[in-house]
Design an enzyme around this catalytic site. Structure first.
Site, PDB file in Angstrom:
ATOM      1  N   GLU A  82     -13.233  -6.751   4.018  1.00 38.87           N
ATOM      2  CA  GLU A  82     -12.905  -5.803   3.015  1.00 38.87           C
ATOM      3  C   GLU A  82     -14.070  -4.751   2.597  1.00 38.87           C
ATOM      4  O   GLU A  82     -14.085  -3.609   2.460  1.00 38.87           O
ATOM      5  CB  GLU A  82     -12.201  -6.110   1.770  1.00 38.87           C
ATOM      6  CG  GLU A  82     -10.799  -6.741   2.144  1.00 38.87           C
ATOM      7  CD  GLU A  82      -9.888  -5.920   2.903  1.00 38.87           C
ATOM      8  OE1 GLU A  82      -9.585  -4.737   2.872  1.00 38.87           O
ATOM      9  OE2 GLU A  82      -9.648  -6.541   4.153  1.00 38.87           O
TER      10      GLU A  82
ATOM     11  N   TRP B 101      -5.745   7.147   2.395  1.00 37.41           N
ATOM     12  CA  TRP B 101      -4.818   8.188   2.796  1.00 37.41           C
ATOM     13  C   TRP B 101      -4.824   8.619   3.989  1.00 37.41           C
ATOM     14  O   TRP B 101      -3.469   8.787   4.366  1.00 37.41           O
ATOM     15  CB  TRP B 101      -4.885   9.430   1.487  1.00 37.41           C
ATOM     16  CG  TRP B 101      -4.289   8.985   0.245  1.00 37.41           C
ATOM     17  CD1 TRP B 101      -4.942   8.659  -0.940  1.00 37.41           C
ATOM     18  CD2 TRP B 101      -3.027   9.167  -0.001  1.00 37.41           C
ATOM     19  NE1 TRP B 101      -3.904   8.271  -1.708  1.00 37.41           N
ATOM     20  CE2 TRP B 101      -2.766   8.712  -1.402  1.00 37.41           C
ATOM     21  CE3 TRP B 101      -1.956   9.638   0.665  1.00 37.41           C
ATOM     22  CZ2 TRP B 101      -1.302   8.445  -2.012  1.00 37.41           C
ATOM     23  CZ3 TRP B 101      -0.635   9.586   0.059  1.00 37.41           C
ATOM     24  CH2 TRP B 101      -0.351   8.930  -1.356  1.00 37.41           C
TER      25      TRP B 101
ATOM     26  N   TRP C 143       4.411  20.469   6.305  1.00 33.59           N
ATOM     27  CA  TRP C 143       4.578  19.293   5.209  1.00 33.59           C
ATOM     28  C   TRP C 143       5.930  20.050   4.440  1.00 33.59           C
ATOM     29  O   TRP C 143       6.172  21.326   4.299  1.00 33.59           O
ATOM     30  CB  TRP C 143       3.497  19.421   4.350  1.00 33.59           C
ATOM     31  CG  TRP C 143       2.518  18.778   4.996  1.00 33.59           C
ATOM     32  CD1 TRP C 143       1.330  19.401   5.287  1.00 33.59           C
ATOM     33  CD2 TRP C 143       2.244  17.499   5.686  1.00 33.59           C
ATOM     34  NE1 TRP C 143       0.483  18.781   5.984  1.00 33.59           N
ATOM     35  CE2 TRP C 143       0.817  17.520   6.193  1.00 33.59           C
ATOM     36  CE3 TRP C 143       2.973  16.270   5.651  1.00 33.59           C
ATOM     37  CZ2 TRP C 143       0.317  16.298   6.807  1.00 33.59           C
ATOM     38  CZ3 TRP C 143       2.413  15.226   6.292  1.00 33.59           C
ATOM     39  CH2 TRP C 143       1.165  15.326   6.854  1.00 33.59           C
TER      40      TRP C 143
ATOM     41  N   ASN D 112      -3.629  -3.315  -2.998  1.00 35.70           N
ATOM     42  CA  ASN D 112      -4.034  -2.520  -1.709  1.00 35.70           C
ATOM     43  C   ASN D 112      -2.597  -2.471  -0.818  1.00 35.70           C
ATOM     44  O   ASN D 112      -2.329  -1.369  -0.472  1.00 35.70           O
ATOM     45  CB  ASN D 112      -5.086  -3.377  -0.962  1.00 35.70           C
ATOM     46  CG  ASN D 112      -5.402  -2.542   0.417  1.00 35.70           C
ATOM     47  OD1 ASN D 112      -5.651  -1.382   0.309  1.00 35.70           O
ATOM     48  ND2 ASN D 112      -5.053  -3.331   1.430  1.00 35.70           N
TER      49      ASN D 112
ATOM     50  N   TRP E 151     -15.066  -2.451   5.113  1.00 35.77           N
ATOM     51  CA  TRP E 151     -14.234  -1.202   5.046  1.00 35.77           C
ATOM     52  C   TRP E 151     -14.739  -0.141   4.108  1.00 35.77           C
ATOM     53  O   TRP E 151     -14.826   1.097   4.436  1.00 35.77           O
ATOM     54  CB  TRP E 151     -12.711  -1.639   4.846  1.00 35.77           C
ATOM     55  CG  TRP E 151     -11.841  -2.220   5.777  1.00 35.77           C
ATOM     56  CD1 TRP E 151     -11.178  -3.095   6.222  1.00 35.77           C
ATOM     57  CD2 TRP E 151     -11.357  -1.047   6.589  1.00 35.77           C
ATOM     58  NE1 TRP E 151     -10.369  -3.140   7.135  1.00 35.77           N
ATOM     59  CE2 TRP E 151     -10.522  -1.957   7.805  1.00 35.77           C
ATOM     60  CE3 TRP E 151     -11.151   0.282   6.906  1.00 35.77           C
ATOM     61  CZ2 TRP E 151      -9.713  -1.117   8.661  1.00 35.77           C
ATOM     62  CZ3 TRP E 151     -10.690   0.984   7.988  1.00 35.77           C
ATOM     63  CH2 TRP E 151      -9.770   0.081   8.860  1.00 35.77           C
TER      64      TRP E 151
ATOM     65  N   TRP F 294      -0.457  14.604   2.583  1.00 37.00           N
ATOM     66  CA  TRP F 294      -1.385  13.514   1.986  1.00 37.00           C
ATOM     67  C   TRP F 294      -2.174  14.066   0.928  1.00 37.00           C
ATOM     68  O   TRP F 294      -2.615  13.086   0.003  1.00 37.00           O
ATOM     69  CB  TRP F 294      -1.940  12.744   3.161  1.00 37.00           C
ATOM     70  CG  TRP F 294      -2.894  13.739   3.949  1.00 37.00           C
ATOM     71  CD1 TRP F 294      -2.343  14.278   5.084  1.00 37.00           C
ATOM     72  CD2 TRP F 294      -4.170  13.855   3.976  1.00 37.00           C
ATOM     73  NE1 TRP F 294      -3.617  14.972   5.509  1.00 37.00           N
ATOM     74  CE2 TRP F 294      -4.648  14.715   4.832  1.00 37.00           C
ATOM     75  CE3 TRP F 294      -5.306  13.239   2.940  1.00 37.00           C
ATOM     76  CZ2 TRP F 294      -6.011  15.090   5.083  1.00 37.00           C
ATOM     77  CZ3 TRP F 294      -6.448  13.753   2.995  1.00 37.00           C
ATOM     78  CH2 TRP F 294      -6.786  14.700   4.079  1.00 37.00           C
TER      79      TRP F 294
HETATM   80  P1  FAD Z   1     -10.501  -6.845  -2.778  1.00 34.61           P
HETATM   81  O1  FAD Z   1      -9.372  -7.072  -1.878  1.00 34.61           O
HETATM   82  O2  FAD Z   1     -10.707  -7.753  -3.643  1.00 34.61           O
HETATM   83  O3  FAD Z   1     -11.444  -6.149  -2.015  1.00 34.61           O
HETATM   84  C1  FAD Z   1     -13.029  -6.175  -2.232  1.00 34.61           C
HETATM   85  C2  FAD Z   1     -13.534  -4.905  -2.401  1.00 34.61           C
HETATM   86  O4  FAD Z   1     -13.733  -4.420  -1.200  1.00 34.61           O
HETATM   87  C3  FAD Z   1     -12.887  -3.933  -3.274  1.00 34.61           C
HETATM   88  O5  FAD Z   1     -12.902  -3.934  -4.687  1.00 34.61           O
HETATM   89  C4  FAD Z   1     -13.126  -2.645  -2.594  1.00 34.61           C
HETATM   90  O6  FAD Z   1     -14.320  -1.951  -3.074  1.00 34.61           O
HETATM   91  C5  FAD Z   1     -13.394  -2.689  -1.156  1.00 34.61           C
HETATM   92  N1  FAD Z   1     -12.071  -2.654  -0.118  1.00 34.61           N
HETATM   93  C6  FAD Z   1     -11.213  -3.275  -0.211  1.00 34.61           C
HETATM   94  N2  FAD Z   1     -10.236  -2.832   0.717  1.00 34.61           N
HETATM   95  C7  FAD Z   1     -10.536  -1.605   0.852  1.00 34.61           C
HETATM   96  C8  FAD Z   1     -10.293  -0.641   1.543  1.00 34.61           C
HETATM   97  N3  FAD Z   1      -9.051  -0.677   2.415  1.00 34.61           N
HETATM   98  N4  FAD Z   1     -11.033   0.580   1.824  1.00 34.61           N
HETATM   99  C9  FAD Z   1     -12.140   0.616   1.182  1.00 34.61           C
HETATM  100  N5  FAD Z   1     -12.777  -0.189   0.345  1.00 34.61           N
HETATM  101  C10 FAD Z   1     -12.034  -1.719   0.231  1.00 34.61           C
HETATM  102  N6  FAD Z   1     -10.287   1.480  -3.031  1.00 34.61           N
HETATM  103  C11 FAD Z   1     -11.009   2.136  -4.143  1.00 34.61           C
HETATM  104  O7  FAD Z   1     -12.106   1.486  -4.426  1.00 34.61           O
HETATM  105  N7  FAD Z   1     -10.946   3.308  -4.635  1.00 34.61           N
HETATM  106  C12 FAD Z   1      -9.888   4.267  -4.222  1.00 34.61           C
HETATM  107  O8  FAD Z   1      -9.799   5.159  -4.768  1.00 34.61           O
HETATM  108  C13 FAD Z   1      -8.880   3.617  -3.278  1.00 34.61           C
HETATM  109  N8  FAD Z   1      -7.963   4.414  -2.719  1.00 34.61           N
HETATM  110  C14 FAD Z   1      -7.030   3.724  -1.924  1.00 34.61           C
HETATM  111  C15 FAD Z   1      -6.158   4.730  -1.411  1.00 34.61           C
HETATM  112  C16 FAD Z   1      -4.917   4.221  -0.679  1.00 34.61           C
HETATM  113  C17 FAD Z   1      -4.054   5.098  -0.100  1.00 34.61           C
HETATM  114  C18 FAD Z   1      -5.424   2.931   0.051  1.00 34.61           C
HETATM  115  C19 FAD Z   1      -4.449   2.445   1.202  1.00 34.61           C
HETATM  116  C20 FAD Z   1      -6.411   2.050  -0.415  1.00 34.61           C
HETATM  117  C21 FAD Z   1      -7.184   2.474  -1.166  1.00 34.61           C
HETATM  118  N9  FAD Z   1      -8.435   1.802  -1.709  1.00 34.61           N
HETATM  119  C22 FAD Z   1      -9.141   2.261  -2.714  1.00 34.61           C
HETATM  120  C23 FAD Z   1      -8.806   0.420  -1.071  1.00 34.61           C
HETATM  121  C24 FAD Z   1      -8.163  -0.655  -1.842  1.00 34.61           C
HETATM  122  O9  FAD Z   1      -6.812  -0.618  -1.857  1.00 34.61           O
HETATM  123  C25 FAD Z   1      -8.787  -1.167  -2.909  1.00 34.61           C
HETATM  124  O10 FAD Z   1     -10.190  -1.104  -2.873  1.00 34.61           O
HETATM  125  C26 FAD Z   1      -8.455  -2.431  -3.382  1.00 34.61           C
HETATM  126  O11 FAD Z   1      -6.983  -2.410  -3.835  1.00 34.61           O
HETATM  127  C27 FAD Z   1      -9.062  -2.903  -4.828  1.00 34.61           C
HETATM  128  O12 FAD Z   1      -8.632  -4.079  -5.163  1.00 34.61           O
HETATM  129  P2  FAD Z   1      -9.470  -5.010  -5.310  1.00 34.61           P
HETATM  130  O13 FAD Z   1     -10.920  -4.847  -5.912  1.00 34.61           O
HETATM  131  O14 FAD Z   1      -8.865  -6.429  -5.682  1.00 34.61           O
HETATM  132  O15 FAD Z   1      -9.886  -5.544  -3.722  1.00 34.61           O
END
Ligand code: FAD
Length: 471
Positions: A275, A383, A307, A342, A278, A360
């Site tokens: 993650e 997105w 859209w 997420n 990512w 979107w």
């Molecule tokens: P964990 O599951 O604990 O992951 C650890 C860290 O990894 C996160 O804190 C984050 O920094 C990073 N991470 C995890 N998943 C992703 C991912 N898919 N993409 C990029 N980084 C990731 N994340 C944001 O930080 N800011 C946003 O504005 C954001 N908008 C999103 C919008 C959409 C439509 C989607 C599908 C995902 C988005 N995410 C965003 C990614 C992800 O959903 C969040 O980072 C995550 O839910 C944060 O929760 P956590 O810290 O418990 O994540």
């Protein structure tokens, strides 16, 4: 005596801060910190009031941490980014600054601002930028043809290979450089602020580090099995801290490896590491493809999708009144706390784009306006993934069914009931289809009927994407 200025932006911490550490390397230099709030720019970037509050609180906290080390943090407010160059030029002249240290931001406006600042400072001030908010600098993980990867899996493999060659090290917080300074409370920013729940997002670097430790010691091991279930507190919730730089990704990596030494080899901890990668992937993409910062789709033909502009449906989605419990519970979680799980971000984004056929970019903006962890790269990436317009996105014909997503990831409706108390009496069996239960019981629920028929919406969306693809 030389004067070093550290310009803090999305790096509100003293530990493992590359710019701060470099500025403090010369023990004889006078070090001054500066944070510039730019509310007009934040408005243009749709920053949420919760994130503004989180920044504000962390600027205060940083100010105290620096003052304990004898470093003053000045806080100033300008209009938008265009005002930064002049302000910094005047500041550097008045303070006799010899060198400016800052950590890069990779978004387009931010990069343009930094270029303008460096130009304005000319030869009078030596400027040094650092790749601090990433594990590996954008542009350093490329294909054999020296191009940015467009698909995540090979990027991730190449990324891990690079980590095996050498881990990016953390740097220590600076040592005290003089007597502790007193801190005067800075004036509030001219930007709306909203409460941040201290239980969910405690303030301060120490609290963030404690959260990281706690996560890596316990939940990280169970993360692969728990991370998709919103009723379980199975993810780190560190995104808010990473987004504004209260934590660095290097701190995350090293803490993870301390508790899970096999994470780089695909062992325990590797799913969480993925993650973090990512996060890197989307940041590297922003630099390789600046059009992403202009909200253009990565796949050009998707800009031809017709859209639908249905404001009533968009508002129903925003407010969590679509009649699909998992979508509504998720939206209400975000509206109330600034954070959304997420799995649910994927579900609600898919619903907006593929069920309501809404552009979107409207969803992307709304997310930014609500999220405490709003981050252009991750949000745009998420997105564009959900809308099938991005690199390595879900194919356009892959459309989540909001009801079955709810059934899979919140089977008993535990999460749904937490956010939709009006469904408290609905039996588990019908928690994802309350309208069926209401009809059977001949009841009127205080909860909306589904605003679309998913099957029909799916057909219409596939057709719209097909037309766009052929055009
Ligand atoms: P964990 O599951 O604990 O992951 C650890 C860290 O990894 C996160 O804190 C984050 O920094 C990073 N991470 C995890 N998943 C992703 C991912 N898919 N993409 C990029 N980084 C990731 N994340 C944001 O930080 N800011 C946003 O504005 C954001 N908008 C999103 C919008 C959409 C439509 C989607 C599908 C995902 C988005 N995410 C965003 C990614 C992800 O959903 C969040 O980072 C995550 O839910 C944060 O929760 P956590 O810290 O418990 O994540």
């Amino acid at each position: 005596m030389t004067t070093h200025l550290v310009w803090f932006r999305n790096d509100l911490r003293i530990n493992d801060n590359l710019a701060l550490s470099a500025a403090c390397r010369d023990p004889d230099a006078r070090v001054v910190g500066l944070f510039i709030a730019s509310p007009e720019q934040w408005r243009q970037h749709d920053m949420s009031p919760r994130q503004a509050e989180f920044i504000w609180q962390h600027v205060q906290s940083l100010s105290h941490a620096l003052a304990q080390r004898g470093i003053e943090l000045r806080v100033h407010q300008v209009g938008d980014f265009n005002d930064c160059a002049e302000y910094l030029k005047n500041f550097c002249e008045a303070q006799h600054v010899d060198a400016l240290f800052y950590n890069y931001q990779y978004e387009l406006n931010e990069r343009q601002r930094d270029a303008a600042v460096e130009k304005a400072l000319g030869r009078d001030v030596v400027c040094q930028g650092f790749d601090d908010s990433v594990l590996l600098p954008p542009g350093s993980v490329t294909t054999g043809n020296n191009e940015m990867y467009k698909v995540f899996t090979p990027f991730s493999k190449a990324f891990i290979k690079r980590l095996h060659e050498g881990l990016p090290e953390c740097v220590l917080a600076p040592l005290p450089r003089g007597d502790e300074l007193s801190v005067t409370s800075a004036e509030s920013f001219d930007y709306p602020r909203a409460d941040v729940d201290p239980m969910l997002f405690p303030i301060g670097e120490r609290a963030a580090i404690a959260k990281l430790r706690e996560f890596c010691q316990h939940p990280a091991a169970a993360y692969p099995g728990q991370r998709d279930f919103p009723a379980i507190d199975g993810t780190s919730r560190l995104s808010a801290y990473l987004a504004i730089g209260v934590l660095s990704p290097r701190q995350c990596l090293h803490r993870l490896l301390k508790e899970h030494p096999q994470a780089l080899e695909g062992g325990s901890g590797s799913v969480w590491l993925n993650e973090l990668i990512w996060r890197e992937f989307y940041r590297h993409l922003l630099v390789a493809y600046p059009k992403l910062c202009r909200h253009q789709p990565f796949i050009s033909w998707t800009d031809n999708v017709a859209w639908r502009q249905d404001n009533a449906q968009f508002v129903a989605w925003q407010k969590g009144n679509t009649g699909f419990p998992i979508v509504d519970a998720a939206m209400r979680q975000m509206n109330a706390t600034g954070w959304m799980h997420n799995r649910l971000r994927m579900v609600v984004a898919s619903f907006l784009v593929k069920d309501l056929l809404c552009d979107w970019r409207q969803g992307e903006r709304y997310f930014m306006s609500q999220l405490i962890d709003g981050d252009l790269a991750a949000n745009n990436g998420g997105w564009q993934w959900a809308a099938s317009t991005g690199t390595d996105a879900a194919p356009y014909f892959r459309i989540f069914n909001p009801t079955t997503q709810g059934e899979r990831f919140d089977k008993q409706g535990e999460f749904i009931r937490q956010w939709l108390p009006e469904l408290g009496d609905v039996p588990d069996k019908y928690i994802h289809t309350p309208w069926v239960w209401a009809e059977k019981q001949q009841l009127t629920l205080d909860y909306p009927q589904p605003i679309v028929d998913h099957k029909q919406a799916r057909i219409a969306t596939l057709a719209a994407y097909e037309v766009a693809r052929k055009s």
